[in-house]
Scaffold this active site. Sequence first.
Site, mmCIF file in Angstrom:
data_model
loop_
_atom_site.group_PDB
_atom_site.id
_atom_site.type_symbol
_atom_site.label_atom_id
_atom_site.label_comp_id
_atom_site.label_asym_id
_atom_site.label_seq_id
_atom_site.Cartn_x
_atom_site.Cartn_y
_atom_site.Cartn_z
ATOM 1 N N GLU A 60 -214.608 10.296 -25.531
ATOM 2 C CA GLU A 60 -215.343 9.858 -24.422
ATOM 3 C C GLU A 60 -216.157 10.896 -23.616
ATOM 4 O O GLU A 60 -217.262 10.736 -23.461
ATOM 5 C CB GLU A 60 -214.734 8.899 -23.316
ATOM 6 C CG GLU A 60 -214.146 7.618 -24.151
ATOM 7 C CD GLU A 60 -212.750 7.690 -24.595
ATOM 8 O OE1 GLU A 60 -212.163 8.747 -24.694
ATOM 9 O OE2 GLU A 60 -212.322 6.832 -25.057
ATOM 10 N N HIS A 129 -206.190 -1.167 -19.088
ATOM 11 C CA HIS A 129 -207.142 -1.593 -19.710
ATOM 12 C C HIS A 129 -207.583 -2.974 -18.729
ATOM 13 O O HIS A 129 -208.117 -3.825 -19.256
ATOM 14 C CB HIS A 129 -206.673 -2.229 -21.011
ATOM 15 C CG HIS A 129 -206.780 -1.141 -22.068
ATOM 16 N ND1 HIS A 129 -205.697 -0.097 -22.187
ATOM 17 C CD2 HIS A 129 -207.524 -0.839 -23.192
ATOM 18 C CE1 HIS A 129 -205.861 0.823 -22.936
ATOM 19 N NE2 HIS A 129 -206.818 0.351 -23.550
#
Lengths: 331, 345
Positions: A60, A129
Amino acid sequence: MREITLSQAVNEALREEMRRDETVFIIGEDVAEAGTPFKVLAGLVDEFGTGRVIDTPISEPGFVGMAVGAAMTGTRPVVDLMFGDFLFLVMDQLCNQAAKIHYMSGGTLRVPMVLRTNLGATRRSAAQHSQSLHALVAHIPGLKVALPSSAYEAKGLMKTAIRENNPVVIFEDKLMYNDKAPVPEEEYLIPFGVANVKREGRDITLIATSSMVQVCEKAAETLAAEGISAEVIDPRTIVPLDTETLIASAKKTSRVIVVDEGHQSFGVTSEIASRINEAAFYHLDAPVMRLGAMDVPVPFSPALEDLTVPTPEKVVEMARRLCAGEMIHAA
Amino acid sequence: MCATKTSRAAKAAPKGNSEDYLRMYRQMVRIRTFEDNANQLYLSAKMPGLTHMYSGEEAVAVGICEALTTEDKITSTHRGHGHCVAKGAEFKEMFCELLGKAEGYCRGKGGSMHIADTSNGNLGANAIVGGSMGIATGAALTSKMLGKQDVAVCFFGDGATAQGLWYEVMNMAALWKLPVIYACENNGYSEYTKTDEIAAGSIRGRAEAFGIEAHQVDGQDVLAVNTLTEGLVERARKGEGPFFIELMTYRYHGHHVGDINREYYRSKAEEKDWKDNRDPIIRFRGWLVSQGLATEAEIEALNAEIEADAKAAVEYALAAAYPDGAEVDLHVYAPTDPSVFRPGA
C-alpha cells in the site's frame, strides 16, 4: 429513472472518466481481472487494459507513493485502497506527501489523485476491516474528503473527484455496494462543498454522513409518525464542508443531532457540532448532540458489534428527548 | 547575479569537449560555494531553522544530473541543495527559499528541506527519509504510461535503505520495467550512526534481489559517475530499466549544520583524509589542468566568478521581502477551472 447499485455507479463514473481523459488510470490490489473483492471495478480492465487498470503487489505505501509521483507528473491516478483500515499503512504518503506537496512547493506542483476506499462496520469483519477513518484524513489540510450516501452521490462525487486538481479521499460504505438508487442516464457531476437537504423538517435537524443518511431517514419516518418533523442533511463532502447550509438548518429547527460512523471522540460529529455552536448558539434550544461509533475497537461478535454503531432507534430516542426539552448529558 | 544560465536545456550529448567538462566543474564549485554561504547564514543566525550540507558529495549530483535533460525528473532529499543546483536551479531563488522569502522557488513555504524547482524537473527535496522513493517511481510510471522519454532519478542516502518503502517500489519498478534510476549516496553515515551499524549484508545486493542491475561507483569521481549514468539513462529510455547505483561518497559536515562535535561517531582524521585526498573538486580540477582543458588562472577566475555570484545572491536574498501574511493559506488547495466540472466538459 433507472436504478443501479452503488457499485455500478462507481464503475460507471470510472468508465466515463477514463474514456474522457486518457491520463486517468486505476492502481491497486486486485483491481484488474478480479475487479476488487467487492467487484466494484468488474469489467474495466476489458475496456482499458492492464496498462490503465494496474494490479499491484500488496504494497500500500508503495503504490500510493507511486500514485503521488504519477499525479505530480501529468496523470490522474485513482488509487484503490481495499479497506479503509489500510489508511494507517499509507499515512506518510497521503498526509506528509500528497496533502502537502502543492503547499510546500509554493503552488508549483499539484497532486490530482483520488484515493478510493471504504468505511463501515457490521460486516462481521472485526477491528481491522471495519473502521470509519474519514475524520483522520479530514484533519489534514490539503486533502478533500467525500462521503457518498447513495449510488447517485457515489457517481457524481467520483466524477468531480477525478477532475479535481487536489488529492481527494472517497470513502464508500462497504455495506452499500449492492444498494440501488435512481441514477440518471445522462452525465452529471456533484460539486464538492454543497450539502444536500434530503428531507425538510421544522423541529430538529439530523446531519448525517454516508450510510448514516439512510439511518437518519428511517429515524425521520418514525419521528414523523410521532408528530416530530425532522430535517435530514447530507454534507456529501466533509472537506470542504458546507457549514452555511448546516447552520441555516440549525437556526431554523433549533435542535441538532450529528450522526456519523466514525468514532465519536475527536471526530466529524465533534467538528460539526462545534461549528454550529460557534455560529448558532443563541438560536439553539438544546446542546448540539453527537452520535458516532462507540470509542472501542470494532468487535467481531455480532452481539457486540451491533452495539457500537448509530441506529435509527438511537437517533429516534435522542431526538424524542431533545424535542421534549430534556437535557441529555453525554456519558 | 546568477548571470550564467547553468541548466543544460534538453540536451545530454556525450561528453567530449572542454565546454562539457568545464560546466561539470562549474556546477560542482557552485554547489560547494552555495553550501559554504548557506553554512555562514546559519552560523551568523541569519537563516531560520537549520540545514543539511551537501559539501563533499558534489560529484554525485553533478555526474548524474549532467546526464539528464531538463525534462528528466529527479527527487531529492533533506540534503538536497546539491541536487537542486546540479539540475539547473539559480542561486537567487534558492537563497530566497532558504531564507523564507517570497521570491524563493516555493515562495518561502518549503525552505531548505522542501525546495523544488519544477522548471528544471526537480520534483522536490523531502524531509522524510526515503519519502520520495514512491514519487520518483511514480514519475517513471507516468513516463512509461504516456509514452514519454523521461527517466526519473531517485536520490537517497544509505540511511534511507532501511525504509520499507524502497523495497515496495523497487519491486514494482522491476516488475513493470520503469525508467527509474535509484541513486544511493552512501556517505558512510546514517545521521549519527555508521552505515555498517544500520545495514546488514550488501546494499547493492538488495537491488539485485529484485533482478535490478546494480552498480557501485566512486562518488568522488565525477567522470566515472557521469559516464556510468549516461549509459544507464540511455538504456532506461529504451525500456531496460530500472537501475541502481551505489555512489561511495562522504559528507564533510555533520548530519546538519548544528552537528559540530561529532567525534563520538566520526574522527577528525577520517574527515581530513577524505578532504585532503579524495575531494571531488580538487581531483577534477587537477584533471582539467593536466588535460590542458583549463589553466590554473582560468579555474581561479571561474571560482571567483561563482563566489561573486553567490555573494550577490545572498545579499539579494537577505534584502528580499518575506511573503505577505495573506499567503499563509494560499496553496493549501490547487485551483481547478470550474468549467471542467460541467457535464460534457
